[in-house]
Design a protein around this motif. Sequence first.
Motif, PDB file in Angstrom:
ATOM      1  N   ARG A 103     104.869 -12.971 -27.607  1.00  0.00           N
ATOM      2  CA  ARG A 103     106.145 -12.402 -28.050  1.00  0.00           C
ATOM      3  C   ARG A 103     107.180 -12.486 -26.944  1.00  0.00           C
ATOM      4  N   CYS A 104     106.732 -12.250 -25.724  1.00  0.00           N
ATOM      5  CA  CYS A 104     107.640 -12.335 -24.584  1.00  0.00           C
ATOM      6  C   CYS A 104     108.155 -13.754 -24.421  1.00  0.00           C
ATOM      7  N   VAL A 105     107.273 -14.736 -24.571  1.00  0.00           N
ATOM      8  CA  VAL A 105     107.670 -16.140 -24.452  1.00  0.00           C
ATOM      9  C   VAL A 105     108.657 -16.510 -25.555  1.00  0.00           C
ATOM     10  N   GLU A 106     108.440 -15.965 -26.752  1.00  0.00           N
ATOM     11  CA  GLU A 106     109.349 -16.237 -27.866  1.00  0.00           C
ATOM     12  C   GLU A 106     110.754 -15.749 -27.543  1.00  0.00           C
ATOM     13  N   TRP A 107     110.863 -14.549 -26.989  1.00  0.00           N
ATOM     14  CA  TRP A 107     112.174 -14.014 -26.614  1.00  0.00           C
ATOM     15  C   TRP A 107     112.788 -14.808 -25.481  1.00  0.00           C
ATOM     16  N   VAL A 108     111.955 -15.260 -24.562  1.00  0.00           N
ATOM     17  CA  VAL A 108     112.442 -16.083 -23.454  1.00  0.00           C
ATOM     18  C   VAL A 108     113.086 -17.355 -23.988  1.00  0.00           C
ATOM     19  N   ASP A 109     112.431 -17.976 -24.962  1.00  0.00           N
ATOM     20  CA  ASP A 109     112.950 -19.212 -25.546  1.00  0.00           C
ATOM     21  C   ASP A 109     114.278 -18.971 -26.256  1.00  0.00           C
ATOM     22  N   ILE A 110     114.368 -17.868 -26.994  1.00  0.00           N
ATOM     23  CA  ILE A 110     115.594 -17.555 -27.722  1.00  0.00           C
ATOM     24  C   ILE A 110     116.762 -17.329 -26.769  1.00  0.00           C
ATOM     25  N   ILE A 111     116.523 -16.546 -25.737  1.00  0.00           N
ATOM     26  CA  ILE A 111     117.598 -16.222 -24.797  1.00  0.00           C
ATOM     27  C   ILE A 111     118.031 -17.461 -24.025  1.00  0.00           C
ATOM     28  N   SER A 112     117.086 -18.342 -23.716  1.00  0.00           N
ATOM     29  CA  SER A 112     117.445 -19.564 -22.983  1.00  0.00           C
ATOM     30  C   SER A 112     118.408 -20.425 -23.782  1.00  0.00           C
ATOM     31  N   ILE A 113     118.197 -20.505 -25.103  1.00  0.00           N
ATOM     32  CA  ILE A 113     119.116 -21.283 -25.947  1.00  0.00           C
ATOM     33  C   ILE A 113     120.520 -20.709 -25.847  1.00  0.00           C
ATOM     34  N   GLY A 114     120.624 -19.376 -25.912  1.00  0.00           N
ATOM     35  CA  GLY A 114     121.934 -18.736 -25.827  1.00  0.00           C
ATOM     36  C   GLY A 114     122.602 -18.939 -24.486  1.00  0.00           C
ATOM     37  N   LEU A 115     121.855 -18.799 -23.401  1.00  0.00           N
ATOM     38  CA  LEU A 115     122.420 -18.959 -22.062  1.00  0.00           C
ATOM     39  C   LEU A 115     122.902 -20.386 -21.833  1.00  0.00           C
ATOM     40  N   PHE A 116     122.098 -21.366 -22.247  1.00  0.00           N
ATOM     41  CA  PHE A 116     122.491 -22.766 -22.063  1.00  0.00           C
ATOM     42  C   PHE A 116     123.695 -23.119 -22.930  1.00  0.00           C
ATOM     43  N   ALA A 117     123.724 -22.609 -24.157  1.00  0.00           N
ATOM     44  CA  ALA A 117     124.875 -22.873 -25.027  1.00  0.00           C
ATOM     45  C   ALA A 117     126.148 -22.301 -24.423  1.00  0.00           C
ATOM     46  N   ALA A 118     126.053 -21.089 -23.881  1.00  0.00           N
ATOM     47  CA  ALA A 118     127.218 -20.462 -23.254  1.00  0.00           C
ATOM     48  C   ALA A 118     127.684 -21.252 -22.036  1.00  0.00           C
ATOM     49  N   ALA A 119     126.739 -21.693 -21.204  1.00  0.00           N
ATOM     50  CA  ALA A 119     127.092 -22.436 -19.992  1.00  0.00           C
ATOM     51  C   ALA A 119     127.733 -23.780 -20.331  1.00  0.00           C
ATOM     52  N   GLY A 120     127.164 -24.489 -21.309  1.00  0.00           N
ATOM     53  CA  GLY A 120     127.706 -25.792 -21.676  1.00  0.00           C
ATOM     54  C   GLY A 120     129.084 -25.700 -22.297  1.00  0.00           C
ATOM     55  N   THR A 121     129.271 -24.741 -23.184  1.00  0.00           N
ATOM     56  CA  THR A 121     130.578 -24.561 -23.816  1.00  0.00           C
ATOM     57  C   THR A 121     131.623 -24.156 -22.791  1.00  0.00           C
ATOM     58  N   ASP A 122     131.240 -23.279 -21.879  1.00  0.00           N
ATOM     59  CA  ASP A 122     132.189 -22.799 -20.877  1.00  0.00           C
ATOM     60  C   ASP A 122     132.650 -23.925 -19.962  1.00  0.00           C
ATOM     61  N   LYS A 123     131.729 -24.796 -19.547  1.00  0.00           N
ATOM     62  CA  LYS A 123     132.136 -25.894 -18.664  1.00  0.00           C
ATOM     63  C   LYS A 123     133.097 -26.829 -19.384  1.00  0.00           C
ATOM     64  N   ALA A 124     132.831 -27.108 -20.650  1.00  0.00           N
ATOM     65  CA  ALA A 124     133.728 -27.974 -21.417  1.00  0.00           C
ATOM     66  C   ALA A 124     135.098 -27.327 -21.582  1.00  0.00           C
ATOM     67  N   MET A 125     135.120 -26.012 -21.815  1.00  0.00           N
ATOM     68  CA  MET A 125     136.401 -25.309 -21.948  1.00  0.00           C
ATOM     69  C   MET A 125     137.173 -25.310 -20.644  1.00  0.00           C
ATOM     70  N   SER A 126     136.465 -25.291 -19.512  1.00  0.00           N
ATOM     71  CA  SER A 126     137.132 -25.293 -18.208  1.00  0.00           C
ATOM     72  C   SER A 126     137.944 -26.564 -18.008  1.00  0.00           C
ATOM     73  N   PHE A 127     137.514 -27.658 -18.610  1.00  0.00           N
ATOM     74  CA  PHE A 127     138.240 -28.918 -18.502  1.00  0.00           C
ATOM     75  C   PHE A 127     139.123 -29.174 -19.717  1.00  0.00           C
ATOM     76  N   MET A 128     139.317 -28.132 -20.535  1.00  0.00           N
ATOM     77  CA  MET A 128     140.235 -28.174 -21.672  1.00  0.00           C
ATOM     78  C   MET A 128     139.915 -29.308 -22.641  1.00  0.00           C
ATOM     79  N   LEU A 129     138.643 -29.504 -22.907  1.00  0.00           N
ATOM     80  CA  LEU A 129     138.251 -30.508 -23.885  1.00  0.00           C
ATOM     81  C   LEU A 129     138.541 -30.001 -25.297  1.00  0.00           C
ATOM     82  N   SER A 130     138.463 -30.897 -26.259  1.00  0.00           N
ATOM     83  CA  SER A 130     138.751 -30.534 -27.644  1.00  0.00           C
ATOM     84  C   SER A 130     137.706 -29.544 -28.152  1.00  0.00           C
ATOM     85  N   PRO A 131     138.020 -28.818 -29.237  1.00  0.00           N
ATOM     86  CA  PRO A 131     137.035 -27.882 -29.792  1.00  0.00           C
ATOM     87  C   PRO A 131     135.715 -28.554 -30.133  1.00  0.00           C
TER      88      PRO A 131
END
Length: 237
Positions: A103-131
């Motif tokens: 169960r702990c590993v399952e939550w780890v996997d879920i949170i990792s998806i969210g953290l990576f999605a946030a990091a990737g979107t934020d870097k793209a927004m920093s360079f003012m890329l299209s939506p």
Amino acid sequence: MPTGFFSAYGPDTSALTLPLWLDLASVIVGAISGVLVAQQKKLDLVGFMALAVMGGLGGGLIRDTIMQRGGVYALDSTFAIPSTVITALCAFMFPSALTRHPRCVEWVDIISIGLFAAAGTDKAMSFMLSPWACVLMGTLTAVGGGMIRDVCTHDTPRIFKSSNYYAICAIAGSVVSYVSVFVFYINRPIAATLCVVTVVILRRISLHFNLVTPNNVDFTPRVRAGARRVKNRLTRR
């Protein structure tokens, strides 16, 4: 860094700086997803290390290669590569520590998806890329490592198979992050938090209710039948 919930002067264009512990946590969590597959495949130590690097840094490498803007996170970060290697060593020597708490590993996997999605979107927004580019970069960062990992182990990438929501969660989280910043003028740290929360909620809902992405969909017979009915009605008139 901006304070408060909303930005008072339009979209928050400042780059999001994650605390070191959270930055490393996201990488380690991604690496764990790689070593879990290495355990299933009964790979050797080199296999553990390779899949840990792919799981923890693969999505960022794909993002940075495509964007060609800013640095390459895996190379610029002092602790990124060592943290994945140490994770692989620990998992190789103490495998039962992970399998004992699924169960702990399952939550780890879920949170990792969210953290990576946030990091990737934020870097793209920093360079003012299209939506569209921002959402794509967020999604690739979230699922890219797993995709490379599956290809290297001769499996069909999970994002291509009918399964509980995975890539859909990353897409939704990236959209929420972008809309929060550029539509509602929410500050970047809050937007990143909303991204992670969105991913976690959607992923948990899909697992709890066993919602899966459809496959083998074919609406052709229905469309043909509808077209015939319309044609018959027009002919009668």
